[in-house]
Design a protein around this motif. Structure first.
Motif, PDB file in Angstrom:
ATOM      1  N   CYS A   5     105.035   1.514  27.948  1.00 29.26           N
ATOM      2  CA  CYS A   5     104.374   2.627  28.637  1.00 29.26           C
ATOM      3  C   CYS A   5     105.152   3.931  28.479  1.00 29.26           C
ATOM      4  O   CYS A   5     104.556   4.999  28.342  1.00 29.26           O
ATOM      5  CB  CYS A   5     104.135   2.280  30.103  1.00 29.26           C
ATOM      6  SG  CYS A   5     102.756   1.118  30.262  1.00 29.26           S
ATOM      7  N   CYS A  36      98.592   3.283  33.849  1.00 28.13           N
ATOM      8  CA  CYS A  36      98.859   1.982  33.254  1.00 28.13           C
ATOM      9  C   CYS A  36      97.573   1.163  33.162  1.00 28.13           C
ATOM     10  O   CYS A  36      96.841   1.038  34.151  1.00 28.13           O
ATOM     11  CB  CYS A  36      99.910   1.251  34.084  1.00 28.13           C
ATOM     12  SG  CYS A  36     101.562   1.856  33.720  1.00 28.13           S
ATOM     13  N   HIS A  57     108.321  -1.557  37.125  1.00 24.79           N
ATOM     14  CA  HIS A  57     107.692  -0.994  35.925  1.00 24.79           C
ATOM     15  C   HIS A  57     107.857   0.526  35.805  1.00 24.79           C
ATOM     16  O   HIS A  57     108.340   1.028  34.794  1.00 24.79           O
ATOM     17  CB  HIS A  57     106.224  -1.406  35.866  1.00 24.79           C
ATOM     18  CG  HIS A  57     105.534  -0.999  34.613  1.00 24.79           C
ATOM     19  ND1 HIS A  57     106.039  -1.287  33.363  1.00 24.79           N
ATOM     20  CD2 HIS A  57     104.393  -0.300  34.391  1.00 24.79           C
ATOM     21  CE1 HIS A  57     105.232  -0.807  32.431  1.00 24.79           C
ATOM     22  NE2 HIS A  57     104.228  -0.191  33.034  1.00 24.79           N
TER      23      HIS A  57
HETATM   24 ZN    ZN Z   1     102.383   0.391  32.330  1.00 25.22          ZN
END
Ligand code: ZN
Ligand code: 5CA
Length: 414
Positions: A231, A47, A256
């Motif tokens: 993502c 990320c 996340h």
């Molecule tokens: Zn991410």
């Protein structure tokens, strides 16, 4: 997006002993396990930044950890396909731009460019695909449409949510209990209180257009994608499912990475998203996590401007296990500078102790969940040995090998 320039990675001699495969801690299973890249290529997604402020040492430490992952794989003869995103449209960025009156695109571009320069100075190997959320809006939107068409999204006003009830694997990445999930969801950008959601933990896939916010036209209407799906899709479309490592700092464990995995698994009907979920510890300053929102930052660019050797910054951040939360203190940099000077002096000696054993030891230490502390201690011992009977300065085979080793395996150029 343009990435940043790469640096050559020296090839190290093989050795007769068993070459240990890289083992890494996996959050999903809570264990240190071998990575097992298939077909000679290791696939990794890490990320990337949300570019609303400059790179601090916490970011740097996290990207250095994954740089070491890439370096150990390469040393084992693997190719590496490395993908990283840039969250170049999201709430924190838009809030900062609104606060300072700067155009959000200009802010994102400027901070992304500074990040590239910081990564270049630290000799972090660049991703092969460096993908901004903005440039990926069409592919992310297509994925949200697919989820909606499969009944895996529902509307709350103009927004679309992902129902966690539809994701059988939800929870298997973080393994947190529901109370912890609810707490972290509220703390880290989630909206558990939103009226109309089926479950407080359902996450935003699509945010309908709001006054004053950027938006895109799409078959979903006008708006912009949520963060977790960004993502999922950027990784999935370049690496496929079951790629080797999904990485980031430990503040991304939940929500996340849990939601990113759940989205990808819902999109493909297969699991897991990644074979290892790898998380770096948080770097703190004055007892608190270093963060843009708290403002307690030590910036890589500030250190560069003060002519601090980036290799000392790198070494200072690697002196401590990547998974441990650790404090940045005033003594770390001088200690790393002194160590760097010793290593440089030792490798510049005409006569130095043999280093083949050291190479084996450093490889083994780093293959064992990136034990940089052990690797550095081994190099210290070799350097102390070399410097205990200093001869004249000149080239030695051992010195050359140690320089190649610190470069290839730790990214530290002596
Ligand atoms: Zn991410
Ligand atoms: N754009 C998202 C990821 S998709 C994001 O979290 N961006 S960020 O700019 O906030 O953080 C970038 C990376 O640095 C993330 O992996 C995050 O976990 C890591 N990070 C942030 N603060 C720290 C810290 N204090 N110590 C270690 N790593 C950190």
């Amino acid at each position: 997006m343009d990435s940043w320039p790469s640096v050559p990675v020296p090839r190290l001699p093989g050795y007769t002993g068993r070459r240990p495969p890289l083992s890494l801690h996996d959050t999903a299973t809570g264990s240190v396990r071998h990575t097992d890249p298939q077909d000679g290529t290791a696939r990794m997604y890490v990320c990337g930044i949300t570019p609303y402020d400059a790179t601090h040492l916490g970011h740097a430490a996290t990207y250095l950890a994954f740089d070491l992952v890439q370096r150990q794989w390469r040393d084992a003869g693997l190719r590496v396909h490395y993908v990283q995103n840039i969250t170049d449209v999201d709430d924190p960025l838009l809030e900062r731009a609104a606060h300072t009156g700067e155009n959000w695109k200009a802010l994102a571009e400027r901070e992304t460019q500074l990040f590239r320069e910081d990564m270049t100075a630290l000799r972090v190997l660049p991703p092969d695909d460096y993908i901004g959320a903005v440039e990926a809006v069409p592919e992310i939107t297509a994925a949200i449409e697919a989820l909606r068409d499969a009944g895996q999204a529902y509307a709350v006003d103009e927004d679309l949510y992902f129902p966690v009830s539809a994701a059988p694997g939800f929870g298997s990445e973080s393994n947190y209990d529901r109370a912890t999930m609810l707490r972290l969801f509220a703390e880290r950008g989630g909206d558990p209180q939103r009226v109309g959601k089926r479950d407080p933990l359902d996450s935003l896939l699509w945010r309908g257009r709001r006054p004053g916010e950027p938006f895109w036209d799409s078959p979903l209407g006008t708006g912009r994608p949520g963060w977790h799906i960004e993502c999922s899709v950027i990784a999935l479309n370049r690496l496929g499912m079951q790629f080797d490592v999904q990485g980031g700092g430990s503040d991304l464990v939940f929500p996340h990475h849990e939601h990113s995995a759940a989205h990808a698994e819902a999109l493909t009907g297969t699991a897991p998203f990644a074979k290892h979920y790898v998380h770096a510890g948080m770097i703190g300053l004055d007892g608190e996590k270093m963060s843009k929102s708290r403002g307690n930052l030590v910036l890589v660019s500030k250190l560069r401007a003060a002519h601090v050797d980036p290799m000392a910054v790198r070494l200072a951040l690697l002196d401590g296990h990547y998974r441990a939360d650790r404090e940045w203190t005033g003594g770390r940099l001088p200690a790393a500078e002194a160590r760097l000077a010793r290593w440089r002096a030792a490798t510049a000696l005409a006569a130095a102790p043999p280093a083949e054993g050291l190479l084996t030891d450093v490889r083994e230490a780093l293959a064992d969940d990136l034990d940089t502390t052990r690797a550095i201690a081994g190099i210290d011992t070799w350097a102390d040995d070399a410097l205990s009977s200093p001869g004249s300065v000149g080239a030695s085979g051992a010195g050359t090998l140690v320089r190649s080793l610190t470069d290839a395996l730790l990214g530290v150029l002596l």
